[in-house]
Enzyme design. Structure first.
Site, PDB file in Angstrom:
ATOM      1  N   ASN A   1     -71.265  53.696 -65.234  1.00 16.76           N
ATOM      2  CA  ASN A   1     -69.853  53.730 -65.595  1.00 16.76           C
ATOM      3  C   ASN A   1     -69.212  52.362 -65.325  1.00 16.76           C
ATOM      4  O   ASN A   1     -69.185  51.888 -64.198  1.00 16.76           O
ATOM      5  CB  ASN A   1     -69.166  54.818 -64.755  1.00 16.76           C
ATOM      6  CG  ASN A   1     -67.671  54.886 -64.993  1.00 16.76           C
ATOM      7  OD1 ASN A   1     -67.170  54.393 -66.003  1.00 16.76           O
ATOM      8  ND2 ASN A   1     -66.973  55.513 -64.057  1.00 16.76           N
TER       9      ASN A   1
ATOM     10  N   SER B   1     -39.562  -8.403 -64.614  1.00 14.92           N
ATOM     11  CA  SER B   1     -40.461  -7.719 -63.682  1.00 14.92           C
ATOM     12  C   SER B   1     -39.966  -7.897 -62.248  1.00 14.92           C
ATOM     13  O   SER B   1     -39.302  -8.876 -61.905  1.00 14.92           O
ATOM     14  CB  SER B   1     -41.883  -8.227 -63.843  1.00 14.92           C
ATOM     15  OG  SER B   1     -41.927  -9.601 -63.636  1.00 14.92           O
TER      16      SER B   1
ATOM     17  N   ASN C   1     -64.354  42.265 -55.604  1.00 15.16           N
ATOM     18  CA  ASN C   1     -64.062  42.863 -54.307  1.00 15.16           C
ATOM     19  C   ASN C   1     -63.972  41.842 -53.194  1.00 15.16           C
ATOM     20  O   ASN C   1     -63.393  42.100 -52.154  1.00 15.16           O
ATOM     21  CB  ASN C   1     -65.150  43.886 -53.942  1.00 15.16           C
ATOM     22  CG  ASN C   1     -65.197  45.018 -54.953  1.00 15.16           C
ATOM     23  OD1 ASN C   1     -64.184  45.638 -55.226  1.00 15.16           O
ATOM     24  ND2 ASN C   1     -66.351  45.247 -55.533  1.00 15.16           N
TER      25      ASN C   1
ATOM     26  N   ASN D   1     -42.302  -0.033 -73.929  1.00 18.76           N
ATOM     27  CA  ASN D   1     -43.444  -0.331 -73.068  1.00 18.76           C
ATOM     28  C   ASN D   1     -42.987  -0.359 -71.609  1.00 18.76           C
ATOM     29  O   ASN D   1     -42.037  -1.086 -71.266  1.00 18.76           O
ATOM     30  CB  ASN D   1     -44.028  -1.696 -73.443  1.00 18.76           C
ATOM     31  CG  ASN D   1     -45.318  -1.942 -72.683  1.00 18.76           C
ATOM     32  OD1 ASN D   1     -46.378  -1.505 -73.098  1.00 18.76           O
ATOM     33  ND2 ASN D   1     -45.222  -2.646 -71.564  1.00 18.76           N
TER      34      ASN D   1
ATOM     35  N   LYS E   1     -55.197  42.246 -53.511  1.00 19.39           N
ATOM     36  CA  LYS E   1     -56.369  41.753 -54.242  1.00 19.39           C
ATOM     37  C   LYS E   1     -56.061  41.444 -55.700  1.00 19.39           C
ATOM     38  O   LYS E   1     -56.460  40.396 -56.217  1.00 19.39           O
ATOM     39  CB  LYS E   1     -57.498  42.786 -54.157  1.00 19.39           C
ATOM     40  CG  LYS E   1     -58.730  42.380 -54.928  1.00 19.39           C
ATOM     41  CD  LYS E   1     -59.902  43.286 -54.667  1.00 19.39           C
ATOM     42  CE  LYS E   1     -59.830  44.547 -55.479  1.00 19.39           C
ATOM     43  NZ  LYS E   1     -61.062  45.341 -55.361  1.00 19.39           N
TER      44      LYS E   1
ATOM     45  N   TYR F   1     -44.685   5.860 -62.010  1.00 16.43           N
ATOM     46  CA  TYR F   1     -44.126   7.202 -61.870  1.00 16.43           C
ATOM     47  C   TYR F   1     -42.890   7.319 -62.753  1.00 16.43           C
ATOM     48  O   TYR F   1     -41.916   6.570 -62.583  1.00 16.43           O
ATOM     49  CB  TYR F   1     -43.738   7.496 -60.412  1.00 16.43           C
ATOM     50  CG  TYR F   1     -42.983   8.802 -60.293  1.00 16.43           C
ATOM     51  CD1 TYR F   1     -43.576  10.006 -60.704  1.00 16.43           C
ATOM     52  CD2 TYR F   1     -41.679   8.848 -59.814  1.00 16.43           C
ATOM     53  CE1 TYR F   1     -42.876  11.204 -60.635  1.00 16.43           C
ATOM     54  CE2 TYR F   1     -40.984  10.056 -59.739  1.00 16.43           C
ATOM     55  CZ  TYR F   1     -41.592  11.225 -60.152  1.00 16.43           C
ATOM     56  OH  TYR F   1     -40.919  12.409 -60.088  1.00 16.43           O
TER      57      TYR F   1
ATOM     58  N   ARG G   1     -61.989  43.481 -48.348  1.00 16.37           N
ATOM     59  CA  ARG G   1     -63.044  42.453 -48.292  1.00 16.37           C
ATOM     60  C   ARG G   1     -62.554  41.080 -48.752  1.00 16.37           C
ATOM     61  O   ARG G   1     -63.248  40.083 -48.555  1.00 16.37           O
ATOM     62  CB  ARG G   1     -64.254  42.908 -49.107  1.00 16.37           C
ATOM     63  CG  ARG G   1     -65.091  43.925 -48.318  1.00 16.37           C
ATOM     64  CD  ARG G   1     -65.962  44.757 -49.206  1.00 16.37           C
ATOM     65  NE  ARG G   1     -66.930  43.950 -49.918  1.00 16.37           N
ATOM     66  CZ  ARG G   1     -67.626  44.389 -50.963  1.00 16.37           C
ATOM     67  NH1 ARG G   1     -67.443  45.613 -51.408  1.00 16.37           N
ATOM     68  NH2 ARG G   1     -68.509  43.605 -51.545  1.00 16.37           N
TER      69      ARG G   1
HETATM   70  C1  UD1 Z   1     -65.676  53.481 -59.659  1.00  6.45           C
HETATM   71  C2  UD1 Z   1     -66.203  54.677 -60.450  1.00  6.45           C
HETATM   72  C3  UD1 Z   1     -67.681  54.455 -60.733  1.00  6.45           C
HETATM   73  C4  UD1 Z   1     -67.860  53.170 -61.512  1.00  6.45           C
HETATM   74  C5  UD1 Z   1     -67.243  52.003 -60.760  1.00  6.45           C
HETATM   75  C6  UD1 Z   1     -67.222  50.800 -61.653  1.00  6.45           C
HETATM   76  C7  UD1 Z   1     -64.928  56.661 -59.779  1.00  6.45           C
HETATM   77  C8  UD1 Z   1     -64.908  57.874 -58.946  1.00  6.45           C
HETATM   78  N1  UD1 Z   1     -66.002  55.873 -59.661  1.00  6.45           N
HETATM   79  O1  UD1 Z   1     -66.334  53.468 -58.409  1.00  6.45           O
HETATM   80  O2  UD1 Z   1     -68.187  55.530 -61.506  1.00  6.45           O
HETATM   81  O3  UD1 Z   1     -69.250  52.930 -61.730  1.00  6.45           O
HETATM   82  O4  UD1 Z   1     -65.883  52.292 -60.394  1.00  6.45           O
HETATM   83  O5  UD1 Z   1     -66.729  49.681 -60.961  1.00  6.45           O
HETATM   84  O6  UD1 Z   1     -63.993  56.430 -60.534  1.00  6.45           O
HETATM   85  N2  UD1 Z   1     -58.259  52.999 -56.893  1.00  6.45           N
HETATM   86  C9  UD1 Z   1     -56.966  53.348 -56.643  1.00  6.45           C
HETATM   87  N3  UD1 Z   1     -56.729  54.376 -55.795  1.00  6.45           N
HETATM   88  C10 UD1 Z   1     -57.716  55.079 -55.200  1.00  6.45           C
HETATM   89  C11 UD1 Z   1     -59.045  54.711 -55.460  1.00  6.45           C
HETATM   90  C12 UD1 Z   1     -59.293  53.676 -56.326  1.00  6.45           C
HETATM   91  O7  UD1 Z   1     -56.037  52.740 -57.175  1.00  6.45           O
HETATM   92  O8  UD1 Z   1     -57.417  56.004 -54.462  1.00  6.45           O
HETATM   93  C13 UD1 Z   1     -58.520  51.898 -57.827  1.00  6.45           C
HETATM   94  C14 UD1 Z   1     -59.109  50.659 -57.155  1.00  6.45           C
HETATM   95  O9  UD1 Z   1     -58.065  49.726 -56.873  1.00  6.45           O
HETATM   96  C15 UD1 Z   1     -60.000  50.092 -58.250  1.00  6.45           C
HETATM   97  C16 UD1 Z   1     -60.428  51.328 -59.033  1.00  6.45           C
HETATM   98  O10 UD1 Z   1     -59.484  52.322 -58.749  1.00  6.45           O
HETATM   99  O11 UD1 Z   1     -59.290  49.235 -59.114  1.00  6.45           O
HETATM  100  C17 UD1 Z   1     -61.837  51.788 -58.696  1.00  6.45           C
HETATM  101  O12 UD1 Z   1     -61.935  52.162 -57.345  1.00  6.45           O
HETATM  102  P1  UD1 Z   1     -63.190  51.849 -56.466  1.00  6.45           P
HETATM  103  O13 UD1 Z   1     -62.974  52.379 -55.118  1.00  6.45           O
HETATM  104  O14 UD1 Z   1     -63.583  50.428 -56.612  1.00  6.45           O
HETATM  105  O15 UD1 Z   1     -64.289  52.758 -57.189  1.00  6.45           O
HETATM  106  P2  UD1 Z   1     -65.853  52.575 -57.144  1.00  6.45           P
HETATM  107  O16 UD1 Z   1     -66.380  53.238 -55.953  1.00  6.45           O
HETATM  108  O17 UD1 Z   1     -66.214  51.167 -57.394  1.00  6.45           O
HETATM  109 MG    MG Z   2     -65.187  49.309 -57.316  1.00  8.77          MG
END
Ligand code: UD1
Ligand code: MG
Length: 442
Positions: free
Chosen positions: A171, A407, A228, A361, A23, A350, A16
């Site tokens: 969470n 000058s 995001n 000066n 990102k 400059y 996104r």
């Molecule tokens: C996750 C949490 C959710 C929480 C939310 C908060 C889980 C299953 N869910 O959901 O409970 O409320 O974050 O923002 O943990 N990432 C990886 N590899 C992967 C998947 C994710 O590196 O395979 C990383 C992403 O880059 C990101 C983070 O993990 O930094 C969270 O992943 P994302 O897909 O944003 O999880 P959410 O669905 O937002």
């Molecule tokens: Mg997320």
């Protein structure tokens, strides 16, 4: 002393953002967001840091290395969920630790204090601690199911019932796990859910089934603000700037119009610094006590000593060092140059690749001609010198202590101390010339 491993998850696709840049490398306050997280982990006392990146995330390792030289970087080849991502750092996990802390790489405001607070709960006997928050809109977040202080489970939004979706406590994404239980918990996680992913959040229910203590602590929703898209990136920048402005004022600086002053992550301000309207700091700026920065200045990579006055409309570029009491005025640009105590460069000038001695000066319109099209050259100006207006100093060139430059001069040869140098065409006056050329005008 407890050992702590922090795993930073940064393998998200970030589609996104619609960017070529991963990102987590998009900056907030001139610092890539993953570096914010890595620095917080370090500040919270993490001994080791493991960063999990996607297979196409070139450049993340260099940024991580700059802020945490001993951190390891692990590639998650397929994006199969947050637990799967943590296990991509298996090599680091297998080395063992007392505390494991998992933080998302796109939540740049996580504070060292929160991580420390969660680690303290592990010391007190919890096996898993989750950072909970109450967001304005809980849609999309995992809901925390708490009973009598025990966190029973985290239900992802897509898997939650209507009743569970009514829960406000969500969470935030930070989790701390006891190191001796972590690997077994992670390996027990399956992918039988709405998204077919290995959810890190399932560690909670599994730890409960084993009879372990699992807790949630509440943290400020702003601290786990996740990015995001570009709109959220802009919002994060706004939050960052607001915090820095408050911190600057709390530290003893006056901001005449705080909402128009923009800081970098590492801007250092002394006390009794006054900053006018519309001032922008790039990275690497340190400002000592009692400095006045007048409106509309752009400052990066610069050191400004006490009592100096900068602006309005001045630009300080990397390597600018202003001594105490120096004045740099309107429409002046200083780059890679040291100005000693009390030097004045006040108008339309400059100064690049130069040293200007104390109390010298520099007149309006002076230019150090530092670039010959291929190389940069140095200009050396002594103390108590006087550089007349509209002087071009063709580097490499030296002007001695107390020397005067007339000058309008173009100075190509060194000028010894105390001398007067004139490097301009002699004025010619032709009496009666105008009438002879055009009698009607006279
Ligand atoms: C996750 C949490 C959710 C929480 C939310 C908060 C889980 C299953 N869910 O959901 O409970 O409320 O974050 O923002 O943990 N990432 C990886 N590899 C992967 C998947 C994710 O590196 O395979 C990383 C992403 O880059 C990101 C983070 O993990 O930094 C969270 O992943 P994302 O897909 O944003 O999880 P959410 O669905 O937002
Ligand atoms: Mg997320």
């Amino acid at each position: 002393m407890c050992t702590c491993l922090a795993v930073v998850l940064a393998a998200g696709e970030g589609t996104r953002m619609k960017s070529r840049l991963p990102k987590v490398l998009h900056p907030i306050g001139h610092l890539p967001m993953v570096a914010h997280v890595v620095r917080a982990a370090r500040a919270a006392g993490a001994d080791r840091i493991a960063v999990v990146v996607g297979p196409d995330h070139a450049g993340v390792d260099t940024v991580v290395a700059r802020h945490a030289p001993s951190a390891s970087v692990h590639v998650q080849q397929e994006r199969r969920g947050t637990a799967h991502a943590v296990l991509a750092a298996r090599a680091a996990l297998e080395e063992g630790c007392d505390d494991l802390v998992v933080i998302f790489g796109d939540t740049p405001f996580v504070s060292a204090g929160t991580v420390s607070r969660m680690r303290a709960r592990l010391v007190e006997g919890a096996a898993v601690v989750v950072g909970g928050m109450v967001p304005a809109d809980p849609t999309g977040y995992g809901r925390l199911i708490v009973e009598n202080g025990q966190l029973r489970a985290i239900r992802e939004h897509k898997d939650a019932s209507e009743a569970e979706r009514a829960i406000r406590l969500c969470n935030g994404g930070i989790m701390a796990l006891r190191g001796d239980r972590a690997l077994a918990l992670l390996e027990a996680i399956g992918c039988d859910n709405a998204q077919g992913e290995f959810y890190l959040t399932d560690a909670v229910a599994i730890a409960n089934a084993e009879g372990a203590r699992v807790e949630a602590i509440e943290i400020d929703a702003e601290e786990v603000f996740g990015i995001n898209d570009r709109l959220q990136l802009a919002e994060a920048e706004r939050l960052f700037q607001d915090r820095r402005r408050v911190a600057a004022m709390a530290g003893g600086a006056t901001l005449l119009s705080p909402e128009t002053v923009f800081f970098a992550y590492d801007t250092e301000l002394g006390r009794d610094v006054t900053i006018g309207q519309n001032v922008v700091f790039g990275p690497g700026v340190a400002v000592d006590d009692g400095v006045e920065i007048r409106p509309f200045c752009h400052i990066e990579g610069a050191r400004i000593r006490s009592g100096a006055v900068v602006g309005p409309f001045a630009r300080l570029r990397p390597g600018a060092e202003l001594g105490s009491g120096v004045h740099v005025g309107n429409f002046c640009e200083i780059k890679n140059a040291v100005l000693d105590e009390g030097a004045k460069v006040n108008h339309l000038t400059y100064i690049g690749d130069a040293h200007v001695g104390a109390r010298t000066n520099v007149g309006a319109g002076t230019i150090t001609c530092n670039y010959d099209g291929v190389h940069k050259h140095h200009t050396e100006i002594g103390a108590n010198a006087f550089i007349g207006s509209n002087t071009a100093l063709v580097a490499p060139v030296t002007v001695g202590d107390g020397a005067y430059i007339a000058s309008g001069s173009v100075i190509t040869d060194d000028v010894e101390a105390g001398a007067l140098a004139l490097g301009r065409a002699r004025q010619v006056v032709k009496p009666g010339w105008a009438e002879a050329k055009s009698p009607k005008r006279a």
